[in-house]
Design a protein around this motif. Sequence first.
Motif, PDB file in Angstrom:
ATOM      1  N   ILE A 145       0.831  -1.201   0.000  1.00  0.00           N
ATOM      2  CA  ILE A 145       0.000   0.000   0.000  1.00  0.00           C
ATOM      3  C   ILE A 145       0.866   1.251   0.000  1.00  0.00           C
ATOM      4  CG2 ILE A 145      -1.596   1.325   1.432  1.00  0.00           C
ATOM      5  CD1 ILE A 145      -2.631  -1.671   2.152  1.00  0.00           C
ATOM      6  N   GLU A 146       1.878   1.245   0.819  1.00  0.00           N
ATOM      7  CA  GLU A 146       2.748   2.423   0.868  1.00  0.00           C
ATOM      8  C   GLU A 146       3.334   2.703  -0.514  1.00  0.00           C
ATOM      9  OE1 GLU A 146       6.290   4.843   1.475  1.00  0.00           O
ATOM     10  OE2 GLU A 146       6.265   2.803   0.731  1.00  0.00           O
ATOM     11  N   GLN A 147       3.844   1.657  -1.162  1.00  0.00           N
ATOM     12  CA  GLN A 147       4.479   1.826  -2.468  1.00  0.00           C
ATOM     13  C   GLN A 147       3.483   2.276  -3.529  1.00  0.00           C
ATOM     14  OE1 GLN A 147       7.685   2.099  -1.843  1.00  0.00           O
ATOM     15  NE2 GLN A 147       8.305   0.729  -3.487  1.00  0.00           N
ATOM     16  N   HIS A 148       2.370   1.615  -3.529  1.00  0.00           N
ATOM     17  CA  HIS A 148       1.340   1.919  -4.522  1.00  0.00           C
ATOM     18  C   HIS A 148       0.879   3.379  -4.421  1.00  0.00           C
ATOM     19  CE1 HIS A 148      -2.345   0.327  -6.831  1.00  0.00           C
ATOM     20  NE2 HIS A 148      -2.436   1.635  -6.802  1.00  0.00           N
ATOM     21  N   PHE A 149       0.632   3.815  -3.194  1.00  0.00           N
ATOM     22  CA  PHE A 149       0.061   5.148  -3.022  1.00  0.00           C
ATOM     23  C   PHE A 149       1.095   6.266  -3.029  1.00  0.00           C
ATOM     24  CE2 PHE A 149      -3.484   2.520  -2.141  1.00  0.00           C
ATOM     25  CZ  PHE A 149      -4.525   3.242  -2.695  1.00  0.00           C
ATOM     26  N   LEU A 150       2.324   5.901  -2.806  1.00  0.00           N
ATOM     27  CA  LEU A 150       3.380   6.900  -2.930  1.00  0.00           C
ATOM     28  C   LEU A 150       3.420   7.380  -4.371  1.00  0.00           C
ATOM     29  CD1 LEU A 150       5.397   8.077  -0.938  1.00  0.00           C
ATOM     30  CD2 LEU A 150       7.089   6.499  -1.829  1.00  0.00           C
ATOM     31  N   ARG A 151       3.257   6.455  -5.275  1.00  0.00           N
ATOM     32  CA  ARG A 151       3.247   6.804  -6.695  1.00  0.00           C
ATOM     33  C   ARG A 151       2.071   7.725  -7.037  1.00  0.00           C
ATOM     34  NH1 ARG A 151       3.276   1.409  -7.740  1.00  0.00           N
ATOM     35  NH2 ARG A 151       5.251   0.714  -6.873  1.00  0.00           N
ATOM     36  N   LEU A 152       1.002   7.594  -6.258  1.00  0.00           N
ATOM     37  CA  LEU A 152      -0.175   8.441  -6.493  1.00  0.00           C
ATOM     38  C   LEU A 152      -0.100   9.735  -5.688  1.00  0.00           C
ATOM     39  CD1 LEU A 152      -2.868   5.605  -6.346  1.00  0.00           C
ATOM     40  CD2 LEU A 152      -1.767   6.560  -8.370  1.00  0.00           C
ATOM     41  N   GLY A 153       1.041   9.957  -5.044  1.00  0.00           N
ATOM     42  CA  GLY A 153       1.217  11.210  -4.314  1.00  0.00           C
ATOM     43  C   GLY A 153       0.795  11.174  -2.853  1.00  0.00           C
ATOM     44  N   TYR A 154       0.484   9.995  -2.351  1.00  0.00           N
ATOM     45  CA  TYR A 154       0.103   9.886  -0.949  1.00  0.00           C
ATOM     46  C   TYR A 154       1.287   9.434  -0.089  1.00  0.00           C
ATOM     47  CZ  TYR A 154      -4.816   9.932  -2.399  1.00  0.00           C
ATOM     48  OH  TYR A 154      -6.027  10.270  -2.916  1.00  0.00           O
TER      49      TYR A 154
END
Lengths: 326, 326
Positions: B80-89
């Motif tokens: 989740i961290e990796q996935h959403f980091l890419r989305l700016g979270y």
Amino acid sequence: MTIYDIAAKAGVSASTVSRVINARPGIKKATRERVERIIRESNFSVSEAARGLVNQTSRMIGILVSDIRNQHHTEGAYMIEQHFLRLGYCSMILNAGEDPESMAGHIMILASRRVEAAVLIGSVFQNALVEKAVRDYMPHIPVIFQNGEFSLPNVSSVLSDDEEGTFAAVRYLHIRGRRSAAYVSGPETPSGSRKISGYLRACGECRQDELLYFCDGTAEGGADVTEKLLAEHPETDAVVYAFDLMAVSGSRRILDSRRRIPDDIAVMGTDNSPFSSLANPRLSTIDTRLQELSSLCSVMLERALSDPSFREKRIITPSLVLRETT
Amino acid sequence: MTIYDIAAKAGVSASTVSRVINARPGIKKATRERVERIIRESNFSVSEAARGLVNQTSRMIGILVSDIRNQHHTEGAYMIEQHFLRLGYCSMILNAGEDPESMAGHIMILASRRVEAAVLIGSVFQNALVEKAVRDYMPHIPVIFQNGEFSLPNVSSVLSDDEEGTFAAVRYLHIRGRRSAAYVSGPETPSGSRKISGYLRACGECRQDELLYFCDGTAEGGADVTEKLLAEHPETDAVVYAFDLMAVSGSRRILDSRRRIPDDIAVMGTDNSPFSSLANPRLSTIDTRLQELSSLCSVMLERALSDPSFREKRIITPSLVLRETT
DNA sequence: CTGAAAGCGCTTACAG
DNA sequence: CTGAAAGCGCTTACAG
């Protein structure tokens, strides 16, 4: 829902609500209790972002690890998160990846979140790009570097004496009669290099040949390189691995080759991780004292947070844990 | 340093700086480039907190695990961290502890940080206090519950069919001729209870006695309870453990008792964790497909974030991984 | 003991 | 293409 809504419901001003929330003195008891009740009944929670904006604090700590799935990194992140949660801080734990560009980018992310302190876990962060990012984007907040160092006035270090740990392991094996101790290194991080130095120094001091092998640090990599080592140097009578994980999978490959552990080949890992004590045979290992390292980071960070001029470098010397593979 | 400082240096207004930062159209190229250069040279980064205040967004995801040092939880947090980091979270990963009070408190912490979504990892969170905290303090943001569920309109679930997994394991052992398969449970979480149900159902269906043991879920606990089991029921010819970790330490105790694995006693763990494939003998295990579970959480969260009415419940059926202990 | 007002660092309609 | 002004949700000096 804002404090203005609460204020309206309670028939007071926002200032009063704010004072109640922050437990400021000088509020009539009746007022305080009414406001508290309304806050509770409304399930209101004060916005930390807005609060941080006026107070110029974020109450956030940034923690960078390259990969949170790596047990080795988690210990430090856990300790710091727990310790600072009690002090009212939240932790942003980010997987900063393996390449310097990405790591530096993560420093900027932490900067834009205005974290009040940062912790770098792992010597992989010790590179020019990260150092520059820290210098440029977080020059005024305390930074603790676990197992690495920067020549920056705001960066403190807690280091494991990896060189000495590996040296001690190889020398121990030599004293116990091993004459051809090989070393299997993981990826070339600063920490990895220090371990190699320790191995080479021990070889020199014990007057034995250098049998140095490299792999990617995974269980598979460790197993494969072990096989290669055994084929190329059948005289090998001991192997020291840069990580327990590789030592465990390597041991398995040694056993598969019909050699006995430790009779034919002694094995040592590094880190005293859960893998080591659970392995069969139980793995002897270089204990880098991760818990002490982590708790020291935590303690130092707390001190650095209260004393802006704080800067320290601490080194923890590994010890050997001898179990069934030596 | 604020956008006003940048504006002054560039001889423009703060509005213009803001537009440059946010890549809004309709800025003269020369102006844009000048502002960009000054931002870079000043090492300026925009305050996400201030930005969030006006935009009413935090660009933060809250992730709750009971203990980040537990590999089992880390996988989901990582994805989740990796996935959403890419989305700016950015992700706030918190160790919420084991008791309901503390967990509920952590829900409130996330609420006051105004996270835009939350993920609960682990069935331990499935209790009344946490459910109430979610209902009261985060009723309007998407919540994904890994391995647990709440009857709340904003909470989606990704579940492992633990009951079926354990059932399948015991039935498999029965088919392979084992007639006295014991089960060693960890702490009594909802997931743990489902596993036990699966075991009991299998016992009924296979007409075999129920040999149910409990421990704390640690390696030591698993080893000790195994010893007790062997003493009390020497007829045991198979043991299924609720976690791989216990299975590995339990196996060791079985071998120490001079019984052979799998000849005398077959062993199965649960989770297909790194421990299982590294163990000696290599551990057969119930693969709960943690990676699929985690990536499904990630995908569902992204959908929930864009569709406020999104609510789903997905179940992943475990599969058996047969290695050397069966 | 309590409230009105200013300000934290941004963004965005509105005006030009 | 650019700027002045209002406002996001808080806190805190200042005044009463």
